[in-house]
Design a protein around this motif. Structure first.
Motif, PDB file in Angstrom:
ATOM      1  N   GLU A  99       0.834  -1.205   0.000  1.00 21.79           N
ATOM      2  CA  GLU A  99       0.000   0.000   0.000  1.00 21.79           C
ATOM      3  C   GLU A  99       0.872   1.259   0.000  1.00 21.79           C
ATOM      4  O   GLU A  99       0.586   2.215  -0.729  1.00 21.79           O
ATOM      5  CB  GLU A  99      -0.928   0.010   1.225  1.00 21.79           C
ATOM      6  CG  GLU A  99      -1.959  -1.108   1.255  1.00 21.79           C
ATOM      7  CD  GLU A  99      -1.398  -2.433   1.724  1.00 21.79           C
ATOM      8  OE1 GLU A  99      -0.206  -2.468   2.123  1.00 21.79           O
ATOM      9  OE2 GLU A  99      -2.129  -3.439   1.682  1.00 21.79           O
ATOM     10  N   GLN A 100       1.928   1.266   0.803  1.00 23.93           N
ATOM     11  CA  GLN A 100       2.814   2.424   0.852  1.00 23.93           C
ATOM     12  C   GLN A 100       3.544   2.622  -0.476  1.00 23.93           C
ATOM     13  O   GLN A 100       3.666   3.743  -0.979  1.00 23.93           O
ATOM     14  CB  GLN A 100       3.842   2.256   1.976  1.00 23.93           C
ATOM     15  CG  GLN A 100       3.260   2.306   3.375  1.00 23.93           C
ATOM     16  CD  GLN A 100       4.344   2.214   4.431  1.00 23.93           C
ATOM     17  OE1 GLN A 100       5.469   2.694   4.233  1.00 23.93           O
ATOM     18  NE2 GLN A 100       4.026   1.590   5.553  1.00 23.93           N
ATOM     19  N   PHE A 101       4.036   1.528  -1.030  1.00 19.61           N
ATOM     20  CA  PHE A 101       4.756   1.604  -2.299  1.00 19.61           C
ATOM     21  C   PHE A 101       3.854   2.137  -3.407  1.00 19.61           C
ATOM     22  O   PHE A 101       4.213   3.070  -4.137  1.00 19.61           O
ATOM     23  CB  PHE A 101       5.279   0.211  -2.664  1.00 19.61           C
ATOM     24  CG  PHE A 101       6.045   0.162  -3.962  1.00 19.61           C
ATOM     25  CD1 PHE A 101       7.396   0.447  -3.994  1.00 19.61           C
ATOM     26  CD2 PHE A 101       5.405  -0.165  -5.150  1.00 19.61           C
ATOM     27  CE1 PHE A 101       8.108   0.405  -5.187  1.00 19.61           C
ATOM     28  CE2 PHE A 101       6.105  -0.197  -6.349  1.00 19.61           C
ATOM     29  CZ  PHE A 101       7.459   0.085  -6.362  1.00 19.61           C
ATOM     30  N   ASN A 102       2.670   1.541  -3.539  1.00 16.84           N
ATOM     31  CA  ASN A 102       1.751   1.943  -4.600  1.00 16.84           C
ATOM     32  C   ASN A 102       1.276   3.384  -4.436  1.00 16.84           C
ATOM     33  O   ASN A 102       1.070   4.092  -5.427  1.00 16.84           O
ATOM     34  CB  ASN A 102       0.548   1.002  -4.641  1.00 16.84           C
ATOM     35  CG  ASN A 102       0.911  -0.373  -5.164  1.00 16.84           C
ATOM     36  OD1 ASN A 102       1.951  -0.544  -5.796  1.00 16.84           O
ATOM     37  ND2 ASN A 102       0.081  -1.361  -4.893  1.00 16.84           N
ATOM     38  N   ALA A 103       1.095   3.813  -3.179  1.00 23.94           N
ATOM     39  CA  ALA A 103       0.635   5.183  -2.938  1.00 23.94           C
ATOM     40  C   ALA A 103       1.666   6.200  -3.429  1.00 23.94           C
ATOM     41  O   ALA A 103       1.317   7.205  -4.051  1.00 23.94           O
ATOM     42  CB  ALA A 103       0.362   5.386  -1.449  1.00 23.94           C
ATOM     43  N   LEU A 104       2.954   5.934  -3.168  1.00 23.36           N
ATOM     44  CA  LEU A 104       4.001   6.845  -3.620  1.00 23.36           C
ATOM     45  C   LEU A 104       4.140   6.819  -5.140  1.00 23.36           C
ATOM     46  O   LEU A 104       4.347   7.862  -5.778  1.00 23.36           O
ATOM     47  CB  LEU A 104       5.331   6.482  -2.966  1.00 23.36           C
ATOM     48  CG  LEU A 104       5.501   6.923  -1.513  1.00 23.36           C
ATOM     49  CD1 LEU A 104       6.759   6.303  -0.910  1.00 23.36           C
ATOM     50  CD2 LEU A 104       5.568   8.441  -1.423  1.00 23.36           C
ATOM     51  N   VAL A 105       4.033   5.635  -5.726  1.00 23.26           N
ATOM     52  CA  VAL A 105       4.114   5.521  -7.186  1.00 23.26           C
ATOM     53  C   VAL A 105       2.981   6.300  -7.843  1.00 23.26           C
ATOM     54  O   VAL A 105       3.181   7.047  -8.807  1.00 23.26           O
ATOM     55  CB  VAL A 105       4.071   4.037  -7.627  1.00 23.26           C
ATOM     56  CG1 VAL A 105       3.903   3.935  -9.145  1.00 23.26           C
ATOM     57  CG2 VAL A 105       5.339   3.318  -7.198  1.00 23.26           C
ATOM     58  N   GLU A 106       1.775   6.133  -7.319  1.00 19.29           N
ATOM     59  CA  GLU A 106       0.616   6.829  -7.883  1.00 19.29           C
ATOM     60  C   GLU A 106       0.744   8.342  -7.704  1.00 19.29           C
ATOM     61  O   GLU A 106       0.384   9.113  -8.615  1.00 19.29           O
ATOM     62  CB  GLU A 106      -0.665   6.331  -7.203  1.00 19.29           C
ATOM     63  CG  GLU A 106      -1.949   6.851  -7.832  1.00 19.29           C
ATOM     64  CD  GLU A 106      -2.107   6.467  -9.280  1.00 19.29           C
ATOM     65  OE1 GLU A 106      -2.733   7.241 -10.044  1.00 19.29           O
ATOM     66  OE2 GLU A 106      -1.585   5.391  -9.676  1.00 19.29           O
ATOM     67  N   LYS A 107       1.257   8.762  -6.570  1.00 23.51           N
ATOM     68  CA  LYS A 107       1.450  10.194  -6.333  1.00 23.51           C
ATOM     69  C   LYS A 107       2.419  10.777  -7.352  1.00 23.51           C
ATOM     70  O   LYS A 107       2.216  11.883  -7.874  1.00 23.51           O
ATOM     71  CB  LYS A 107       1.986  10.415  -4.913  1.00 23.51           C
ATOM     72  CG  LYS A 107       2.139  11.885  -4.531  1.00 23.51           C
ATOM     73  CD  LYS A 107       2.620  12.029  -3.092  1.00 23.51           C
ATOM     74  CE  LYS A 107       2.775  13.503  -2.711  1.00 23.51           C
ATOM     75  NZ  LYS A 107       3.262  13.649  -1.309  1.00 23.51           N
ATOM     76  N   GLY A 108       3.464  10.023  -7.660  1.00 23.29           N
ATOM     77  CA  GLY A 108       4.427  10.471  -8.654  1.00 23.29           C
ATOM     78  C   GLY A 108       3.823  10.573 -10.037  1.00 23.29           C
ATOM     79  O   GLY A 108       4.120  11.500 -10.797  1.00 23.29           O
ATOM     80  N   LYS A 109       2.955   9.634 -10.378  1.00 26.37           N
ATOM     81  CA  LYS A 109       2.314   9.651 -11.697  1.00 26.37           C
ATOM     82  C   LYS A 109       1.382  10.843 -11.848  1.00 26.37           C
ATOM     83  O   LYS A 109       1.237  11.395 -12.943  1.00 26.37           O
ATOM     84  CB  LYS A 109       1.530   8.358 -11.911  1.00 26.37           C
ATOM     85  CG  LYS A 109       2.398   7.132 -12.148  1.00 26.37           C
ATOM     86  CD  LYS A 109       1.545   5.902 -12.377  1.00 26.37           C
ATOM     87  CE  LYS A 109       2.392   4.675 -12.666  1.00 26.37           C
ATOM     88  NZ  LYS A 109       1.562   3.459 -12.877  1.00 26.37           N
ATOM     89  N   GLN A 110       0.736  11.239 -10.765  1.00 26.14           N
ATOM     90  CA  GLN A 110      -0.239  12.327 -10.825  1.00 26.14           C
ATOM     91  C   GLN A 110       0.429  13.706 -10.790  1.00 26.14           C
ATOM     92  O   GLN A 110      -0.174  14.696 -11.208  1.00 26.14           O
ATOM     93  CB  GLN A 110      -1.218  12.211  -9.644  1.00 26.14           C
ATOM     94  CG  GLN A 110      -2.052  10.941  -9.638  1.00 26.14           C
ATOM     95  CD  GLN A 110      -2.917  10.803 -10.880  1.00 26.14           C
ATOM     96  OE1 GLN A 110      -3.449  11.781 -11.392  1.00 26.14           O
ATOM     97  NE2 GLN A 110      -3.061   9.572 -11.361  1.00 26.14           N
ATOM     98  N   GLU A 111       1.672  13.764 -10.331  1.00 26.09           N
ATOM     99  CA  GLU A 111       2.341  15.056 -10.188  1.00 26.09           C
ATOM    100  C   GLU A 111       2.714  15.641 -11.554  1.00 26.09           C
ATOM    101  O   GLU A 111       3.260  14.959 -12.411  1.00 26.09           O
ATOM    102  CB  GLU A 111       3.606  14.879  -9.342  1.00 26.09           C
ATOM    103  CG  GLU A 111       4.380  16.144  -9.097  1.00 26.09           C
ATOM    104  CD  GLU A 111       3.555  17.248  -8.488  1.00 26.09           C
ATOM    105  OE1 GLU A 111       3.430  18.304  -9.124  1.00 26.09           O
ATOM    106  OE2 GLU A 111       3.021  17.031  -7.379  1.00 26.09           O
ATOM    107  N   LYS A 112       2.414  16.907 -11.764  1.00 23.44           N
ATOM    108  CA  LYS A 112       2.688  17.586 -13.036  1.00 23.44           C
ATOM    109  C   LYS A 112       4.133  18.067 -13.118  1.00 23.44           C
ATOM    110  O   LYS A 112       4.751  18.062 -14.181  1.00 23.44           O
ATOM    111  CB  LYS A 112       1.750  18.791 -13.204  1.00 23.44           C
ATOM    112  CG  LYS A 112       0.268  18.451 -13.131  1.00 23.44           C
ATOM    113  CD  LYS A 112      -0.200  17.743 -14.376  1.00 23.44           C
ATOM    114  CE  LYS A 112      -1.721  17.530 -14.349  1.00 23.44           C
ATOM    115  NZ  LYS A 112      -2.166  16.713 -15.482  1.00 23.44           N
ATOM    116  N   SER A 113       4.674  18.536 -12.013  1.00 25.15           N
ATOM    117  CA  SER A 113       6.011  19.122 -11.988  1.00 25.15           C
ATOM    118  C   SER A 113       7.089  18.036 -12.059  1.00 25.15           C
ATOM    119  O   SER A 113       7.091  17.086 -11.282  1.00 25.15           O
ATOM    120  CB  SER A 113       6.194  19.936 -10.703  1.00 25.15           C
ATOM    121  OG  SER A 113       7.550  20.222 -10.468  1.00 25.15           O
ATOM    122  N   ALA A 114       8.018  18.192 -13.007  1.00 23.92           N
ATOM    123  CA  ALA A 114       9.121  17.245 -13.137  1.00 23.92           C
ATOM    124  C   ALA A 114       9.979  17.236 -11.878  1.00 23.92           C
ATOM    125  O   ALA A 114      10.425  16.183 -11.406  1.00 23.92           O
ATOM    126  CB  ALA A 114       9.968  17.594 -14.356  1.00 23.92           C
TER     127      ALA A 114
END
Length: 229
Positions: A99-114
């Motif tokens: 859950e922790q791993f997937n949450a961080l991965v998903e947060k990264g995918k949603q972030e617009k700023s490089a």
């Protein structure tokens, strides 16, 4: 990062309340309790494996010795993990909760700023390797003593390299990569900096704090990959 849990979903069975003919009362199968017990058994085996591998070394621990420490039968260990190698893979894969791993991965995918995506990546690497920290020596020792585990480590690194392709391609698509930096070179840099070995050398061997490692990693990735105005 091959790496994770399977969740079982059982269907409920509904029986008629009324029946013309009386039948013996059926015993209800409690799948939830059974699943919980299986999870506890698995955890007890993995916890015992960590303690034994750390205390005696990978080569010295037998399945029989592990079964005695975990208070389970040897067939139970073989049924869950197949071998000591299977135990090592499970210890690596389950270090950071899914859950922790997937949450961080998903947060990264949603972030617009490089830049923010890079910061999230540094945090993900730090959390993953922090969770593995007590097991790193076990993995290193096993890689030396067990050639098949060393080969598995190589395969995992290859999969990590492939999984990172989408991230770097997104940076290129957004025109965020440094001028003149090719996709292949950017992927190589990203893969190298986010590897387990650098964490081990800096945090485990040189005594850096996890915060210092995360900050340093973010700085290196930003400077090496992005056009920073």
């Amino acid at each position: 990062m091959s790496r994770f849990f399977d969740f079982d979903r059982e269907n409920s069975l509904w029986y008629p309340i009324f029946n013309i003919m009386k039948k013996p009362k059926k015993r209800t199968y409690n799948s939830e309790n059974r699943s919980a017990q299986a999870a506890q058994t698995r955890k007890r085996i993995l916890d015992s494996a960590i303690k034994l591998f750390q205390a005696e070394g990978f080569e010295s621990v037998t399945i029989e010795k592990l079964a005695l420490a975990a208070e389970v039968s040897t067939p139970t260990i073989y049924a869950l993990f197949q071998s000591k190698r299977g135990l090592l893979f499970a210890l690596m894969d389950e270090a950071l909760p899914t859950e922790q791993f997937n949450a961080l991965v998903e947060k990264g995918k949603q972030e617009k700023s490089a830049k923010k995506r890079i910061l999230i990546t540094a945090k993900l690497a730090r959390k993953l390797y922090d969770s593995e920290r007590t097991r790193i020596d076990i993995f290193q020792g096993a890689a030396v003593l067990a050639p098949e585990f060393k080969e598995q480590q190589k395969e995992r690194e290859q999969r990590r390299y492939l999984r990172q392709e989408e991230f770097v391609k997104t940076l290129m698509k957004d025109k965020a990569l440094r001028k003149g930096l090719s996709l292949t070179r950017a992927r190589d840099i990203f893969w190298a900096f986010t590897g387990r070995d650098i964490y081990r050398m800096l945090v485990v061997e040189r005594g850096w704090s996890s915060d210092a490692y995360e900050k340093w990693l973010a700085e290196q990735l930003l400077q090496s990959l992005l056009m920073i105005s």
